[in-house]
Design an enzyme around this catalytic site. Sequence first.
Site, PDB file in Angstrom:
ATOM      1  NE  ARG A  57     -16.013   5.787  69.328  1.00 16.14           N
ATOM      2  CZ  ARG A  57     -14.736   5.897  69.648  1.00 16.14           C
ATOM      3  NH1 ARG A  57     -14.210   7.090  69.891  1.00 16.14           N
ATOM      4  NH2 ARG A  57     -13.959   4.834  69.722  1.00 16.14           N
ATOM      5  CG  HIS A  61     -17.908   3.532  73.496  1.00 15.57           C
ATOM      6  ND1 HIS A  61     -16.607   3.071  73.503  1.00 15.57           N
ATOM      7  CD2 HIS A  61     -18.247   3.644  72.190  1.00 15.57           C
ATOM      8  CE1 HIS A  61     -16.177   2.919  72.255  1.00 15.57           C
ATOM      9  NE2 HIS A  61     -17.161   3.266  71.441  1.00 15.57           N
ATOM     10  N   GLY A  67     -24.615  -1.612  80.915  1.00 20.20           N
ATOM     11  CA  GLY A  67     -25.856  -0.882  80.734  1.00 20.20           C
ATOM     12  C   GLY A  67     -25.644   0.618  80.810  1.00 20.20           C
ATOM     13  CG  ASN A  86     -14.166   2.966  76.398  1.00 20.28           C
ATOM     14  OD1 ASN A  86     -14.906   2.860  75.416  1.00 20.28           O
ATOM     15  ND2 ASN A  86     -14.381   2.314  77.522  1.00 20.28           N
ATOM     16  CG  HIS A 183     -20.315   4.530  62.025  1.00 21.55           C
ATOM     17  ND1 HIS A 183     -19.801   3.265  61.775  1.00 21.55           N
ATOM     18  CD2 HIS A 183     -20.149   4.731  63.366  1.00 21.55           C
ATOM     19  CE1 HIS A 183     -19.364   2.735  62.899  1.00 21.55           C
ATOM     20  NE2 HIS A 183     -19.566   3.604  63.875  1.00 21.55           N
TER      21      HIS A 183
END
Length: 320
Positions: A57, A61, A67, A86, A183
């Site tokens: 994850r 993010h 980028g 976040n 997930h």
Amino acid sequence: MIVKLCFLVILVMTLTVKAQLKTGFYSTSCPTAESIVRSTVVSYFNNDPTIAPALLRLHFHDCFVQGCDGSILIAGFSAERNALTNLGLRGFEVIDNAKSQIEAICPGVVSCADILALAARDAVDLTDGPSWSVPTGRRDGRISLPSQASNLPSPLEPVSVHRQKFAAKGLDDHDLVTLLGAHTIGQTDCRFFSYRMYNFTPTGNADPSINQAFLSQLQVICPKNGNGLRKVALDKDTPAKFDASFFKNVRDGNGVLESDQRLWEDSATRRVVQNYGGIIRGLLGLRFDFEFPKSMIKLSSVDVKTGYDGEIRKVCSKFN
């Protein structure tokens, strides 16, 4: 192991990534870099297997904002990692640890962005998922702002909005569904989907797309007015194994997040879900194991900084 090696060879031979990135970028300048990242991830994983989805994850993010440039790793109140979307991110200490070890051997050579990309790959491999050669050569960005994270996909958004956000990064519907397959080893808090169970409709009924048996299970785990911070696996069947079970859950109405379950209602994304979780069961794991690395390589090549752009940080949590 043989299947993974076959995928590795195929990916190296057939995938085209951004020209400035290449497999084995540090083979001469810091030949032990990838093994150091691997051993560091293994060490943390052995103590806490939930670090695997956290690292995956974290990389996602990072890449979705400016980028894949390590901007998510910068610490401080005004940094990107403190954006509301976040706040639940974890795994920073893994990257910092690997970086400090590499700096002791190859100072100023290996970027934090590359370390994060390698760690994400290792996290998937350690949870029985596929492995692949990560093209490296990224440089670290010099900007990290909370406001930059506003384009991150939200579990409350419809597929149409996710499609637009992924398309803006050069990722299509196939990539969208494939990457959300991460997930299969993730978790979420009750607070992020409890509205689906208790007040989804104006009359207070549950989301009708939730399988009734699964709804009962979720209501036990996340009772009304209960602890919203309680963790729930996004894949109810094999939460610690990287496999195609997530897609079968979505097919059967057992998706936890609304955005995951809506993949089944959109005609374009539904076709991809069917490919991974449909009738041809014998090919499910094989197909997903082959496609996930390709989409990850596309994601990790989004808007990268190479050459003389950016910098090679000495410490991942702060600019030079």
